[in-house]
Every structure is written in C-alpha cells, then in structure tokens.
Design an enzyme around this catalytic site. Sequence first.
Site, short mmCIF file in Angstrom:
data_model
loop_
_atom_site.label_atom_id
_atom_site.label_comp_id
_atom_site.label_asym_id
_atom_site.label_seq_id
_atom_site.Cartn_x
_atom_site.Cartn_y
_atom_site.Cartn_z
N SER A 231 -15.58 -21.73 37.91
CA SER A 231 -14.94 -21.14 39.10
C SER A 231 -15.42 -19.72 39.36
O SER A 231 -16.57 -19.49 39.71
CB SER A 231 -13.43 -21.20 38.94
OG SER A 231 -12.79 -20.73 40.09
N ASP B 78 -12.08 -24.34 45.23
CA ASP B 78 -10.74 -24.94 45.28
C ASP B 78 -9.69 -23.94 45.76
O ASP B 78 -8.52 -24.28 45.92
CB ASP B 78 -10.34 -25.57 43.92
CG ASP B 78 -10.34 -24.57 42.77
OD1 ASP B 78 -10.70 -23.40 42.98
OD2 ASP B 78 -9.98 -24.98 41.65
#
Length: 451
Positions: free
Chosen positions: A99, A243
């Site tokens: 991420s 996300d």
Amino acid sequence: MGEFLSAFKAYDVRGRIPDELNDDIAYAIGRAYADYLKPQSVVIGYDIRLTSHTLSQALARGLQEGGADVIDIGQCGTEEVYFATSHLQVDGGICVTASHNPKDYNGMKFVREQSKPISGDTGLKDIERIAHQRSWQDSERQGSYRQQDTRPAYIQHLLEYVDTSKLKPLKIVCNAGNGGAGAVIDAIESQLPFEWIKVHHQADGEFPNGVPNPLLEENRAPTIEAIQAHQADLGIAWDGDFDRCFFFDGSGAFVEGYYIVGLLAEAFLHKHPAASIVHDPRLVWNTAELVESMGGQAIQSKTGHAFIKERMRKEDAVYGGEMSAHHYFRDFAYCDSGMIPWLLVAELISVSGKSLGQLVQERTERFPCSGEINSRLQDAKATLAAVEQHFADQAVSVDHTDGLSMTFEQWRFNLRASNTEPVVRLNVESRADQALMQEKTDYLLALMANA
C-alpha cells in the site's frame, strides 16, 4: 526464522525487503495459506512495487505445491483481488502489496471465500504459525496455474453504481501517485463524460514523486496545483494499491474523509431508502444526523476493516465508511474500494448541481472537526485513563467501543491507541462551533502531553 514474526501484523503482512519478506518467505506463506484454508482455487494479484511480481510468483509456487489452483490476475489494486475472488466464486484471494509503505517494503493482504477478511482473529495467526514452523502437510496434488484478465468485468461492475446518463462533463484531476490507480482510470475513462487531468499517472515502483500516501500533507501539493491551474471541478488522489481515495474540492481544499462518509451515506440512501449505514466511532455526529434525517439506520462499529465488514454483513448494511478514507460496499462483497467513492461523488455533483465544496461546506460548518491528530506516547493506556478521569464528572456519556469516546452537550472526542503503530489518535468535533472545537482540541493535546 524470527523474520516471520516481524512481517505479520494485525490485519496483513508487511515487512522490509529482503530481511522481513523475500521469495522464500512468500513461498512459505503460500504453503501455509493452502494448508490452513485447504482451498481448491485462489486468486492472486500484485501491486506496482518492484518486488511484487517475483514475490507473487513465489507465493503461487507455494500455493500450488500446497494443492491449490492459482488464478493470477496480474498487476492490480487490492480491491481487484477482492472483486475477482467473489466474482469467480473461488475459495480465497491474496494481493501482494504494501500500500503506502516506503518503497523498500512489501506485504500481502488475504481473504477467504466471498472475500471475507483473514486477520489476526480469523486465521492469520494460524497461517503465521504454520509458515514459521514450516509445519504444513505435504499435498497429494500439485495445483494448476493460469492467468486471467478480470479487469473488464471489474470495470463493468464499477459502472453499475452510477447512472452514467446523469453524469455531467466534469473536469477531474486524478493523482495516482505513480501507484496502480492510473491503469484503472485509463480503462474506464472512455465510458464516462469526464475530462481527466492526470498527475503522476504512470505506475512506477521507484516512487519518483514520493510514497503514494495522500494523507501526508507534503504529498498534496501537485494535486492542488493541478486543480487550480486547470480550474477543475474536483481532485482525487489514491494510495499505492488504491483501496483508499482522497478528495479535493474545486478550490484545491482537501476534504476530510469524515464528510465524505456522510456524502456517500446520502448517495446510497437516495438509491436505497431506509438502508443501514455502518460508520466508525471516531467522528459520528454528522453521519448519524444525515442518515437519520433521510430515514436510514446509522450503526456504529469498531474501527478497522475486519470489524466494519463483519458488522455490515450482520446488519445487511448497504455501505460502511471510515473517516480514514476506507469505504465499504455491500455489492462489492462488503469490501473496500477506492474507485466506487469518486464515481458516487461525481454523480452527486452532477445530479445536485452543487460543487463538492458546496456539498461539504454546510456539513463542515454544522459539525466542525479537528481531523485525526496523532501523538506518540509512552503509555497510551495510562493516558486514556487519566483523560477519562479528568472529564468524568462533565461527560454526558462515555463509550469504550473503540478506545475512549466522551460526549458533552456541544462537543465530543474519541481517543484511541493505534492497532499498527505506537501512537494514540485524537478526533474532536463540535456542534456548529469552530472555536470550541479548536479550544477543546488544544486543551486535550496539552492534557495528554502532561498526563
């Protein structure tokens, strides 16, 4: 083999390459996942980091030798693994991603059937133990391996959340931060009437413009400058595995995630009257008032994706939102997506005829908030206890759903220890009183520093 223990976190695996995570460890995790879950078939995908592809290949080898068939969807965002797992109706999914961590890190996020999360309480510790001890059973069958492109089906699914005929030709700045979001925008843009101004658009695991984390103020300038230079209607920025998405209004102002939760709740209640909406306990007044005024049901859940998803399933909630820019959708297998939110916001702007700035200004004035403030403390538990004692005789209500929430007539706060780092996070909000909110925020920070 101590390196295993450092890479496994509360919700996922994240570690520095190569000492905490490498191909050998990835292989062992694949073997352990297959041994623990006994899946017939597993979807894998990987983000744009330089080590992600080779790690995913080692992971695939471990899964196959553990008896699982592997469906490799290639370079993607975490949510594309969630989508593919439920869309293909397979037994699990793993995305190789770190991420928004620094570029010398990598990691993995895991789901089981129907894209249900696997975290510390639901199997991650077992997978860690099996991988660490290499105590997996030998499998009688060798799993197969195939590649499959699920992106067209994913794009089709995204477009189901909005009525494309109602969308106006908005001018949108998008900043992928050299992460994975750019490829999805390229795949979807021909089906939307928007004009895109693309910033840091090309995927590049060297992160030439810094780690893709729009929560860091120093990373916001390129988005803001592009909005102002092009007089855009809004700006969107994502983290590396996209996300989470973050919004900027037409003036370039960053919009707190808290107010986006309210906007998306409103968007869903227009489409699903009387629906249930799940939110986290850090900031609540704006969301609760909006949802209740539209006849919906506002339900508070503990912070963290595993808790929100579980609560949404239990309540059959159509949408769940966290102020940290995680947004969850029932029709997206209760998973978080960084693509569905901006589609809904663009639709709201198009249909309401109001700018994003106008849509949030009223709510910001009604419930001003501090935004999340992190403090590094020696003893979080003692600090929370001292703060609770200090305000005990003034509070109208006290709630321990997640850390400490204390509510007063005109203001409230939530103070909680992070699950992932040695900090406590403070959020303060008031009823239409910016000065009071600021005064109480300063007071609390001083109290904590001296506790």
